[in-house]
Write an enzyme that holds these catalytic residues in place. Structure first.
Site, mmCIF file in Angstrom:
data_model
loop_
_atom_site.group_PDB
_atom_site.id
_atom_site.type_symbol
_atom_site.label_atom_id
_atom_site.label_comp_id
_atom_site.label_asym_id
_atom_site.label_seq_id
_atom_site.Cartn_x
_atom_site.Cartn_y
_atom_site.Cartn_z
ATOM 1 N N CYS A 260 0.868 -1.181 0.000
ATOM 2 C CA CYS A 260 0.000 0.000 0.000
ATOM 3 C C CYS A 260 0.901 1.227 0.000
ATOM 4 O O CYS A 260 1.857 1.290 -0.773
ATOM 5 C CB CYS A 260 -0.958 -0.029 1.192
ATOM 6 S SG CYS A 260 -0.153 -0.099 2.808
ATOM 7 N N ARG A 265 -2.163 -0.667 5.450
ATOM 8 C CA ARG A 265 -3.388 -1.217 4.862
ATOM 9 C C ARG A 265 -3.140 -2.603 4.270
ATOM 10 O O ARG A 265 -4.008 -3.480 4.326
ATOM 11 C CB ARG A 265 -3.929 -0.262 3.794
ATOM 12 C CG ARG A 265 -4.523 1.017 4.352
ATOM 13 C CD ARG A 265 -4.869 2.010 3.254
ATOM 14 N NE ARG A 265 -3.686 2.648 2.699
ATOM 15 C CZ ARG A 265 -3.705 3.530 1.688
ATOM 16 N NH1 ARG A 265 -4.855 3.836 1.105
ATOM 17 N NH2 ARG A 265 -2.594 4.082 1.257
#
Length: 372
Positions: A260, A265
């Site tokens: 990410c 994430r």
């Protein structure tokens, strides 16, 4: 009579043998329920010896109310502050000092939660990489806890420092991908690259703070991390997740590297793939887009679109969109709508010029000088 009884025994043994055989053929459950705990499972064990609950939200959110007994840990505390790339995982020495100061021991049973999911799985991933044996994610986090009407407190628990020691021989080095491994995946397709950021980040429409360039790592599949969640931020069911990933060509038949902006994430997707779907070979690219985009020698791709001749619909960064005219083939050449081309070039409709006399279309692309 004895012959009939003997035949009956043989038949029963045969049936039992075949039953055991077919049971062995059944696929094992892919999920690891030991890595997820529900609100209903957590409430009755609050306050039990050895249980450590970690709230990774901001100090302000924690102070406004948290689960009784939970301690507050900030992302900066499990990141390497000496690394020039932001939010890289803390070193073993840094983790030992931090965990010990928070009263966490090697035998502690840990439950982590936040309000969205990714900050919790980030700490889970760091602990998993360093070999802590018992770490769970609270499914749905604090929002699910509150929605269920469970009690909250504003009182922080008293913490007694503990000794924490990471066994260097148990560090899971395979949990993290290096830039060299990612580059190899780009060049020789040795692994599937999965970008879990937003569509706008993936397509280069926005440059998130901290990144040095727009776009994504070439060849990446886009599948945003939030697609793993239900509306209440709990994990989707295993059949739903399996169907979603297989539909994108992301299967357990090949090595997978997720990334990410900072590896946060992507830790959520890593958790889903390894702990819920049981994928055996998954890595989290810790440096992620910040680290990759910082190195100008590494390739970057901006935009990603797929259209099919004869169809009005096309996908842009994984999202389905509709054209006003259907593309077609004529004399071996593809004809596509001008508005589609303009969209790919980030040209607004006001900059599409039509000359009726010459029957010509001009696309005006504004280019701005970069500050020196």
């Amino acid at each position: 009579m004895l012959m009939k009884e003997r035949n009956s025994v043989i038949l029963i043994l045969f049936i039992l043998t075949m039953f055991a055989f077919f049971v062995m053929l059944q696929p094992a459950e892919a999920s690891d329920p030991a890595s997820v705990i529900t609100v209903e499972q957590l409430e009755p064990i609050l306050g039990t010896p050895g249980l450590v609950i970690i709230d990774v939200r901001s100090p302000e959110e924690y102070g406004d109310g948290h689960i009784a007994g939970a301690i507050n840990v900030q992302m900066a505390e499990y990141a390497d502050q000496n690394n020039p790339i932001a939010v890289m995982a803390a070193t073993p020495e840094q983790m030992e000092a931090m965990l010990g100061s928070k009263g966490v021991g090697n035998e502690s049973r840990i439950v982590i939660y936040d309000d969205q999911g990714a900050s919790a799985t980030r700490l889970w991933w760091v602990l998993y990489m360093y070999g802590h044996p018992d770490v769970k994610i609270l499914d749905g986090g604090i929002e699910k806890w509150q929605a269920a009407g469970k009690p909250m407190t504003t009182v922080a628990p008293l913490v007694q420092a503990a000794q924490y020691k990471i066994d260097r021989s148990r560090i899971n080095k395979g949990a993290v991908a290096s830039t060299e491994e990612v580059l190899a995946a780009v060049e020789n397709k040795s692994a599937l690259l999965v970008d879990v950021r937003s569509s706008d980040e993936f397509n280069g429409k926005i440059l998130k703070q901290g990144a040095f360039r727009k776009g994504h790592i070439p060849g990446s599949i886009w599948l945003e991390w939030t697609k793993n969640q239900n509306p209440d931020r709990t994990f989707k069911s295993i059949p739903e997740l399996k169907k979603m990933y297989e539909g994108e060509g992301i299967t357990d038949c090949k090595k997978i590297i997720v990334y990410c902006q900072t590896g946060t994430r992507s830790s959520y997707t890593y958790f889903v793939l390894t702990q819920l779907l049981g994928y055996p070979d998954v890595q989290n690219y810790d440096a992620s887009w910040i680290g990759w985009s910082k190195d100008e020698s590494l390739p970057a791709q901006v935009g990603y679109s797929v259209l099919k001749i004869g169809s009005r619909f096309y996908t842009e960064g994984g999202s389905e969109r509709e054209m006003d005219v259907i593309p077609y083939l004529k004399d071996g050449r593809a004809f596509v709508p001008v508005l589609y081309l303009a969209s790919m070039l980030d040209i607004v409709s006001e900059d599409i010029k039509w000359d009726p006399a010459g029957k010509a279309v001009t696309l005006v692309k504004a280019v701005y000088a970069q500050p020196t």
